[in-house]
Design an enzyme around this catalytic site. Structure first.
Site, PDB file in Angstrom:
ATOM      1  N   LYS A  15      43.494  46.293  40.480  1.00  0.00           N
ATOM      2  CA  LYS A  15      43.528  45.155  41.406  1.00  0.00           C
ATOM      3  C   LYS A  15      44.882  45.062  42.111  1.00  0.00           C
ATOM      4  CE  LYS A  15      42.615  41.931  38.309  1.00  0.00           C
ATOM      5  NZ  LYS A  15      42.507  42.750  37.082  1.00  0.00           N
ATOM      6  N   ARG A  90      39.820  33.534  36.766  1.00  0.00           N
ATOM      7  CA  ARG A  90      39.557  34.256  35.524  1.00  0.00           C
ATOM      8  C   ARG A  90      38.658  33.463  34.574  1.00  0.00           C
ATOM      9  NH1 ARG A  90      44.624  37.601  35.749  1.00  0.00           N
ATOM     10  NH2 ARG A  90      44.520  39.147  34.090  1.00  0.00           N
ATOM     11  N   ARG A 128      50.976  52.424  32.500  1.00  0.00           N
ATOM     12  CA  ARG A 128      51.484  51.808  33.737  1.00  0.00           C
ATOM     13  C   ARG A 128      52.999  51.578  33.686  1.00  0.00           C
ATOM     14  NH1 ARG A 128      47.978  46.972  35.786  1.00  0.00           N
ATOM     15  NH2 ARG A 128      48.313  46.133  33.708  1.00  0.00           N
ATOM     16  N   ARG A 162      55.570  46.624  31.796  1.00  0.00           N
ATOM     17  CA  ARG A 162      55.301  45.208  31.584  1.00  0.00           C
ATOM     18  C   ARG A 162      55.266  44.898  30.094  1.00  0.00           C
ATOM     19  NH1 ARG A 162      50.204  43.472  35.248  1.00  0.00           N
ATOM     20  NH2 ARG A 162      49.791  42.339  33.325  1.00  0.00           N
ATOM     21  N   ARG A 173      43.974  41.555  25.730  1.00  0.00           N
ATOM     22  CA  ARG A 173      43.665  41.204  27.120  1.00  0.00           C
ATOM     23  C   ARG A 173      42.258  41.668  27.505  1.00  0.00           C
ATOM     24  NH1 ARG A 173      48.353  44.042  29.985  1.00  0.00           N
ATOM     25  NH2 ARG A 173      47.434  43.268  31.919  1.00  0.00           N
TER      26      ARG A 173
HETATM   27  P1  AMP Z   1      47.715  40.116  35.281  1.00  0.00           P
HETATM   28  O1  AMP Z   1      49.001  40.540  35.874  1.00  0.00           O
HETATM   29  O2  AMP Z   1      46.741  39.626  36.310  1.00  0.00           O
HETATM   30  O3  AMP Z   1      47.118  41.133  34.354  1.00  0.00           O
HETATM   31  O4  AMP Z   1      48.034  38.824  34.381  1.00  0.00           O
HETATM   32  C1  AMP Z   1      48.939  38.907  33.281  1.00  0.00           C
HETATM   33  C2  AMP Z   1      48.759  37.690  32.366  1.00  0.00           C
HETATM   34  O5  AMP Z   1      49.032  36.484  33.096  1.00  0.00           O
HETATM   35  C3  AMP Z   1      47.346  37.495  31.840  1.00  0.00           C
HETATM   36  O6  AMP Z   1      47.099  38.293  30.691  1.00  0.00           O
HETATM   37  C4  AMP Z   1      47.348  36.006  31.528  1.00  0.00           C
HETATM   38  O7  AMP Z   1      48.064  35.716  30.353  1.00  0.00           O
HETATM   39  C5  AMP Z   1      48.146  35.443  32.699  1.00  0.00           C
HETATM   40  N1  AMP Z   1      47.254  35.141  33.844  1.00  0.00           N
HETATM   41  C6  AMP Z   1      47.210  35.768  35.045  1.00  0.00           C
HETATM   42  N2  AMP Z   1      46.290  35.227  35.853  1.00  0.00           N
HETATM   43  C7  AMP Z   1      45.716  34.225  35.158  1.00  0.00           C
HETATM   44  C8  AMP Z   1      44.676  33.294  35.432  1.00  0.00           C
HETATM   45  N3  AMP Z   1      44.022  33.301  36.607  1.00  0.00           N
HETATM   46  N4  AMP Z   1      44.353  32.389  34.468  1.00  0.00           N
HETATM   47  C9  AMP Z   1      45.004  32.356  33.293  1.00  0.00           C
HETATM   48  N5  AMP Z   1      45.975  33.218  32.955  1.00  0.00           N
HETATM   49  C10 AMP Z   1      46.339  34.152  33.870  1.00  0.00           C
END
Ligand code: AMP
Length: 215
Positions: A15, A90, A128, A162, A173
Protein backbone atom coordinates in the site's frame (compact mmCIF):
# COMPACT_ATOMS: atom_id res chain seq x y z
CA UNK A 1 -16.71 15.27 -7.54
CA UNK A 2 -13.29 14.61 -6.02
CA UNK A 3 -12.19 11.07 -5.22
CA UNK A 4 -11.00 9.40 -2.09
CA UNK A 5 -8.76 6.52 -3.11
CA UNK A 6 -8.72 3.94 -0.31
CA UNK A 7 -5.82 1.51 -0.55
CA UNK A 8 -6.77 -1.75 1.12
CA UNK A 9 -4.72 -4.84 1.76
CA UNK A 10 -2.82 -6.65 4.48
CA UNK A 11 0.27 -5.12 6.03
CA UNK A 12 3.10 -5.76 3.56
CA UNK A 13 0.81 -5.82 0.52
CA UNK A 14 2.48 -2.73 -0.93
CA UNK A 15 0.00 0.00 0.00
CA UNK A 16 2.76 2.44 0.95
CA UNK A 17 4.68 1.91 -2.31
CA UNK A 18 1.55 2.42 -4.40
CA UNK A 19 0.40 5.40 -2.33
CA UNK A 20 3.72 7.11 -3.04
CA UNK A 21 3.41 6.46 -6.79
CA UNK A 22 -0.19 7.69 -6.86
CA UNK A 23 0.79 10.82 -4.97
CA UNK A 24 3.63 11.60 -7.36
CA UNK A 25 1.70 10.93 -10.53
CA UNK A 26 -1.87 11.97 -9.74
CA UNK A 27 -0.74 14.91 -7.60
CA UNK A 28 -3.02 13.99 -4.74
CA UNK A 29 -1.89 13.97 -1.12
CA UNK A 30 -1.21 10.60 0.44
CA UNK A 31 -2.42 10.19 3.99
CA UNK A 32 -0.96 7.28 5.91
CA UNK A 33 -2.29 6.87 9.43
CA UNK A 34 0.72 4.62 10.18
CA UNK A 35 3.07 7.47 9.17
CA UNK A 36 1.09 9.91 11.31
CA UNK A 37 1.43 7.61 14.32
CA UNK A 38 5.11 6.95 13.60
CA UNK A 39 5.72 10.71 13.53
CA UNK A 40 4.93 10.70 17.26
CA UNK A 41 8.13 8.66 17.72
CA UNK A 42 10.06 11.38 19.50
CA UNK A 43 7.16 12.83 21.41
CA UNK A 44 7.18 12.16 25.16
CA UNK A 45 3.50 12.74 25.93
CA UNK A 46 1.51 9.91 27.59
CA UNK A 47 -0.62 9.66 24.45
CA UNK A 48 2.42 9.19 22.21
CA UNK A 49 3.75 6.53 24.59
CA UNK A 50 0.40 4.72 24.50
CA UNK A 51 0.36 4.79 20.68
CA UNK A 52 3.91 3.38 20.59
CA UNK A 53 2.94 0.53 22.93
CA UNK A 54 -0.08 -0.31 20.80
CA UNK A 55 2.02 -0.35 17.62
CA UNK A 56 4.70 -2.53 19.22
CA UNK A 57 2.03 -5.06 20.14
CA UNK A 58 0.70 -5.03 16.59
CA UNK A 59 -2.70 -3.84 17.75
CA UNK A 60 -4.83 -0.96 16.49
CA UNK A 61 -4.86 2.57 17.84
CA UNK A 62 -8.36 3.39 19.20
CA UNK A 63 -10.92 4.40 16.59
CA UNK A 64 -11.79 7.71 18.20
CA UNK A 65 -8.25 9.09 17.99
CA UNK A 66 -7.60 7.64 14.54
CA UNK A 67 -10.81 9.04 13.10
CA UNK A 68 -10.16 12.46 14.61
CA UNK A 69 -6.69 12.62 13.07
CA UNK A 70 -8.03 11.67 9.63
CA UNK A 71 -10.79 14.25 9.86
CA UNK A 72 -8.30 16.95 10.79
CA UNK A 73 -5.83 16.00 8.09
CA UNK A 74 -8.40 15.72 5.30
CA UNK A 75 -9.90 19.12 6.21
CA UNK A 76 -6.68 20.75 5.02
CA UNK A 77 -6.67 22.67 1.80
CA UNK A 78 -4.47 20.26 -0.18
CA UNK A 79 -7.21 17.59 0.10
CA UNK A 80 -9.86 19.56 -1.73
CA UNK A 81 -9.32 17.76 -5.07
CA UNK A 82 -9.28 14.34 -3.41
CA UNK A 83 -6.73 12.26 -1.52
CA UNK A 84 -5.25 8.83 -1.07
CA UNK A 85 -5.75 6.87 2.15
CA UNK A 86 -3.08 4.32 3.06
CA UNK A 87 -3.98 2.22 6.09
CA UNK A 88 -7.36 3.79 6.85
CA UNK A 89 -10.04 2.53 7.41
CA UNK A 90 -9.03 -0.56 9.35
CA UNK A 91 -12.22 -1.22 11.35
CA UNK A 92 -15.94 -1.12 10.57
CA UNK A 93 -16.33 2.02 12.73
CA UNK A 94 -13.60 3.75 10.73
CA UNK A 95 -15.24 2.71 7.47
CA UNK A 96 -18.57 4.14 8.61
CA UNK A 97 -16.94 7.41 9.62
CA UNK A 98 -15.26 7.62 6.22
CA UNK A 99 -18.64 7.21 4.51
CA UNK A 100 -19.89 10.15 6.52
CA UNK A 101 -16.79 12.20 5.84
CA UNK A 102 -17.06 11.55 2.11
CA UNK A 103 -20.64 12.69 2.16
CA UNK A 104 -19.79 15.87 4.06
CA UNK A 105 -16.88 16.62 1.72
CA UNK A 106 -18.96 15.61 -1.32
CA UNK A 107 -16.32 13.12 -2.34
CA UNK A 108 -16.73 9.66 -3.86
CA UNK A 109 -14.88 6.63 -2.51
CA UNK A 110 -13.06 4.06 -4.59
CA UNK A 111 -11.45 1.21 -2.67
CA UNK A 112 -8.58 -0.73 -4.23
CA UNK A 113 -7.61 -4.06 -2.70
CA UNK A 114 -3.97 -4.97 -3.31
CA UNK A 115 -4.24 -8.71 -3.08
CA UNK A 116 -1.21 -10.68 -1.87
CA UNK A 117 -1.27 -14.24 -0.48
CA UNK A 118 -0.61 -14.54 3.24
CA UNK A 119 2.55 -16.62 2.82
CA UNK A 120 4.34 -13.78 1.01
CA UNK A 121 3.45 -11.07 3.48
CA UNK A 122 5.68 -12.04 6.37
CA UNK A 123 8.85 -11.93 4.26
CA UNK A 124 7.77 -8.67 2.68
CA UNK A 125 7.50 -7.04 6.08
CA UNK A 126 10.55 -8.47 7.81
CA UNK A 127 12.66 -7.65 4.70
CA UNK A 128 11.40 -4.07 4.46
CA UNK A 129 13.85 -1.18 4.92
CA UNK A 130 13.28 2.57 4.48
CA UNK A 131 15.49 5.52 3.63
CA UNK A 132 15.32 7.89 6.61
CA UNK A 133 15.73 10.88 4.25
CA UNK A 134 13.26 10.29 1.39
CA UNK A 135 11.26 7.37 2.85
CA UNK A 136 11.87 5.24 -0.25
CA UNK A 137 10.91 1.64 0.51
CA UNK A 138 13.37 -1.21 -0.17
CA UNK A 139 13.27 -4.91 0.60
CA UNK A 140 16.36 -6.99 1.30
CA UNK A 141 14.76 -10.01 -0.41
CA UNK A 142 12.73 -8.49 -3.23
CA UNK A 143 14.05 -4.99 -3.90
CA UNK A 144 17.53 -4.55 -2.43
CA UNK A 145 19.31 -1.21 -2.71
CA UNK A 146 22.25 -1.08 -5.16
CA UNK A 147 24.71 -0.82 -2.28
CA UNK A 148 24.32 -2.73 0.92
CA UNK A 149 21.88 -1.04 3.32
CA UNK A 150 22.11 2.49 1.89
CA UNK A 151 19.56 4.40 -0.19
CA UNK A 152 20.24 4.57 -3.96
CA UNK A 153 19.45 8.29 -3.92
CA UNK A 154 21.03 9.17 -0.57
CA UNK A 155 24.32 7.26 -0.27
CA UNK A 156 24.98 8.75 3.16
CA UNK A 157 21.72 7.44 4.53
CA UNK A 158 21.77 4.02 6.19
CA UNK A 159 18.44 2.29 5.66
CA UNK A 160 16.31 1.75 8.74
CA UNK A 161 13.84 -0.93 9.73
CA UNK A 162 10.46 -0.05 11.21
CA UNK A 163 10.20 -0.97 14.89
CA UNK A 164 7.10 -3.06 14.16
CA UNK A 165 8.60 -5.05 11.26
CA UNK A 166 10.17 -7.71 13.53
CA UNK A 167 8.82 -11.29 13.25
CA UNK A 168 6.82 -11.23 16.48
CA UNK A 169 5.01 -7.93 15.81
CA UNK A 170 4.52 -8.88 12.15
CA UNK A 171 2.60 -12.01 13.15
CA UNK A 172 0.43 -9.99 15.55
CA UNK A 173 -0.26 -7.38 12.85
CA UNK A 174 -1.33 -10.06 10.39
CA UNK A 175 -3.69 -11.53 12.99
CA UNK A 176 -5.13 -8.06 13.69
CA UNK A 177 -5.66 -7.60 9.97
CA UNK A 178 -7.49 -10.91 9.64
CA UNK A 179 -9.79 -10.19 12.57
CA UNK A 180 -10.55 -6.50 12.23
CA UNK A 181 -9.72 -5.26 8.75
CA UNK A 182 -10.39 -8.10 6.34
CA UNK A 183 -14.19 -7.86 6.90
CA UNK A 184 -14.06 -4.41 5.29
CA UNK A 185 -13.37 -6.01 1.92
CA UNK A 186 -16.90 -7.35 1.94
CA UNK A 187 -18.24 -4.00 3.10
CA UNK A 188 -16.77 -2.25 0.03
CA UNK A 189 -17.62 -5.13 -2.27
CA UNK A 190 -21.27 -5.02 -1.23
CA UNK A 191 -21.30 -1.26 -1.74
CA UNK A 192 -19.99 -1.82 -5.29
CA UNK A 193 -16.91 0.29 -4.55
CA UNK A 194 -14.21 -2.38 -4.57
CA UNK A 195 -11.59 -2.98 -7.25
CA UNK A 196 -9.07 -5.78 -6.77
CA UNK A 197 -5.55 -5.86 -8.22
CA UNK A 198 -3.02 -8.67 -8.08
CA UNK A 199 -0.32 -7.38 -5.74
CA UNK A 200 2.27 -10.08 -6.49
CA UNK A 201 3.48 -8.41 -9.69
CA UNK A 202 6.06 -5.72 -10.37
CA UNK A 203 5.14 -2.45 -8.56
CA UNK A 204 5.00 -0.55 -11.88
CA UNK A 205 2.55 -3.09 -13.38
CA UNK A 206 0.42 -2.93 -10.22
CA UNK A 207 0.47 0.85 -10.44
CA UNK A 208 -0.85 0.85 -14.02
CA UNK A 209 -3.63 -1.49 -12.95
CA UNK A 210 -4.57 0.75 -10.01
CA UNK A 211 -4.48 3.91 -12.10
CA UNK A 212 -6.83 2.34 -14.62
CA UNK A 213 -9.20 1.37 -11.84
CA UNK A 214 -9.35 4.73 -10.10
CA UNK A 215 -9.74 6.99 -13.14
P1 AMP B 1 0.92 0.81 8.88
O1 AMP B 1 2.07 1.69 8.64
O2 AMP B 1 -0.29 1.20 8.08
O3 AMP B 1 1.24 -0.65 8.76
O4 AMP B 1 0.48 1.04 10.41
C1 AMP B 1 1.38 0.77 11.48
C2 AMP B 1 0.61 0.68 12.80
O5 AMP B 1 -0.05 1.93 13.07
C3 AMP B 1 -0.51 -0.35 12.82
O6 AMP B 1 -0.02 -1.65 13.11
C4 AMP B 1 -1.40 0.20 13.92
O7 AMP B 1 -0.86 -0.03 15.20
C5 AMP B 1 -1.32 1.70 13.67
N1 AMP B 1 -2.36 2.12 12.70
C6 AMP B 1 -2.18 2.58 11.43
N2 AMP B 1 -3.34 2.88 10.84
C7 AMP B 1 -4.31 2.61 11.74
C8 AMP B 1 -5.73 2.69 11.73
N3 AMP B 1 -6.39 3.11 10.64
N4 AMP B 1 -6.40 2.34 12.86
C9 AMP B 1 -5.75 1.93 13.96
N5 AMP B 1 -4.42 1.81 14.04
C10 AMP B 1 -3.69 2.14 12.95
Amino acid sequence: MAKIIVLMGAPGAGKGTQARLLQERLHLPQISTGDIFRSLKHSQTPLAQEVRDIMTRGHLVPDELTIRLVKERTAQDDCKDGYILDGFPRTPAQARSLEQLAEEQQNTIVAVLIDVPLELLEKRMTGRRNCPVCNEIYNIYFKPPRNDNVCDLHPDAELVQRADDNSETVRARLATYEQQTRPLIEFYETAGLLRTVDGTRDPEVIYQDIERNVK
